[in-house]
Enzyme design. Sequence first.
Site, short mmCIF file in Angstrom:
data_model
loop_
_atom_site.label_atom_id
_atom_site.label_comp_id
_atom_site.label_asym_id
_atom_site.label_seq_id
_atom_site.Cartn_x
_atom_site.Cartn_y
_atom_site.Cartn_z
N PRO A 133 0.85 -1.20 0.00
CG PRO A 133 0.04 -1.00 2.19
CD PRO A 133 0.82 -1.91 1.28
CD GLN A 158 -2.51 0.01 4.91
OE1 GLN A 158 -2.32 1.15 4.50
NE2 GLN A 158 -1.54 -0.78 5.35
CB CYS A 214 1.22 4.92 8.82
SG CYS A 214 1.53 6.58 8.19
CE LYS A 238 3.01 -2.36 4.61
NZ LYS A 238 3.37 -0.99 5.03
N GLY A 250 10.11 -4.57 3.32
CA GLY A 250 11.11 -3.57 3.64
C GLY A 250 12.42 -3.80 2.90
N GLY A 251 12.74 -2.87 1.98
CA GLY A 251 14.06 -2.88 1.35
C GLY A 251 14.32 -4.00 0.37
NE ARG A 282 10.95 2.40 -0.01
CZ ARG A 282 11.77 2.49 1.01
NH1 ARG A 282 12.32 3.64 1.29
NH2 ARG A 282 12.05 1.43 1.74
C1 LIG Z 1 4.98 6.83 -1.20
C2 LIG Z 1 4.73 5.80 -0.12
C3 LIG Z 1 3.50 5.73 0.49
C4 LIG Z 1 3.24 4.76 1.46
N1 LIG Z 1 1.98 4.66 1.99
C5 LIG Z 1 1.70 3.62 2.81
C6 LIG Z 1 0.36 3.34 3.21
O1 LIG Z 1 -0.59 4.00 2.80
N2 LIG Z 1 0.16 2.31 4.08
C7 LIG Z 1 1.18 1.52 4.53
O2 LIG Z 1 0.94 0.57 5.29
N3 LIG Z 1 2.44 1.75 4.16
C8 LIG Z 1 2.72 2.76 3.29
N4 LIG Z 1 3.98 2.92 2.84
C9 LIG Z 1 5.02 1.98 3.28
C10 LIG Z 1 5.11 0.81 2.29
O3 LIG Z 1 3.89 0.09 2.24
C11 LIG Z 1 6.25 -0.15 2.68
O4 LIG Z 1 5.96 -0.72 3.95
C12 LIG Z 1 7.59 0.55 2.77
O5 LIG Z 1 7.81 1.41 1.65
C13 LIG Z 1 8.72 -0.48 2.85
O6 LIG Z 1 8.71 -1.33 1.72
P1 LIG Z 1 9.70 -1.08 0.46
O7 LIG Z 1 11.09 -0.96 1.03
O8 LIG Z 1 9.53 -2.28 -0.43
O9 LIG Z 1 9.28 0.19 -0.20
C14 LIG Z 1 4.26 3.87 1.87
C15 LIG Z 1 5.51 3.97 1.25
C16 LIG Z 1 5.75 4.90 0.25
C17 LIG Z 1 7.10 4.94 -0.42
#
Ligand SMILES: Cc1cc2nc3c(=O)[nH]c(=O)nc-3n(C[C@H](O)[C@H](O)[C@H](O)COP(=O)(O)O)c2cc1C
Length: 331
Positions: free
Chosen positions: A9, A62, A92, A131, A204-205, A231
Amino acid sequence: MSHRFCVAPMIDVTNRHCRFFFRKFSQHSRLYTEMIVADAITHGDKDFLLGFDEVEHPVALQLAGSEPVLLANAAVIGEQYGYDEINLNIGCPSKRVQAGNFGACLMADPGLVAECVERIKEKVKIPVTIKCRIGIDDYNPGEMLPEFIETLAKSGVSTFIIHARKAMLEGLDPKQNREIPPLDYDMVRMIKRRWPELNIILNGGLMTPYIAKNEISASKGIELDGVMIGRAVMENPYSIIDVDKIFYGDNKIMPSRFKIAEEMVHYLEVCVKKGVPINITTNNMLGLFHGCRGAKIWRSYLSHEAPRRREDPRVLSEAINLVVEAQNEAA
Ligand SMILES: Cc1cc2nc3c(=O)[nH]c(=O)nc-3n(C[C@H](O)[C@H](O)[C@H](O)COP(=O)(O)O)c2cc1C
């Protein structure tokens, strides 16, 4: 219910248009909405907030909130719209979210989260998942996370998506909170070791599906049940083109970048007829040619033209032609 590969999300990213686009890269992965505050669903424009296309399945809604009745109402509405899962945001770190007593701060109050889950589960049949982070602030994740999981597992949650870093609620903004506290995948593995019956999804990452698959494999000590990537998908959506093969054993031939782009022209035409400006969708498509010749012209043409010609889907066809030209020149 499979969570082997989930797209995270992301607020201002994973709206319905983005999810429609992401679905082109994988038929099986699980997509998540942006976080939606429960209250907004009860009082706001439901079609705008919750409407989605059938192709998005499996798709999870979510929710953010900490008021059991409001959350349960929102979940019921989400179920009526056809969502496959209700996911609670307990990760969050933003100040706005903390002020509403949502998100990561709730890790310190597993009893309240359990109450929310129980109330939601009384009202909906679709699965309720969580989450969360591995911990927050100065709490020791080795104590906080197991206590949280144990309490929520007792209230009937069987799937946890764990962003493997702490959230620091003071002093770091949400962006910093996705980079600074170090990742600790072993903490997530520890949970799976202790509760093998739970579905534990690592987040994460994780930069590519291949890296992710390796990270959850038994070779790392214990096998986890799935991964979630955010991301890296946003920046390079085509990086998940092999997900159906590597996570779901589906070997069908997947479309090329050009084929996907062309299919999206038709989608934009439909959107424009419904009054949706093209840039809402093209914003999510900027990374389609990431790493390819023509990526720069694609990105800059769409970024520049789509907001100016918001009702003209030909912008996308023109951008495709520019990439074709750039690739032909190089050949
Ligand atoms: C632009 C952006 C918006 C996000 N919005 C949410 C969200 O609405 N709800 C949530 O649980 N996490 C949110 N996250 C966190 C991501 O879901 C994820 O947990 C976090 O980026 C780590 O994963 P990644 O390293 O693969 O990006 C957001 C992340 C980004 C970059």
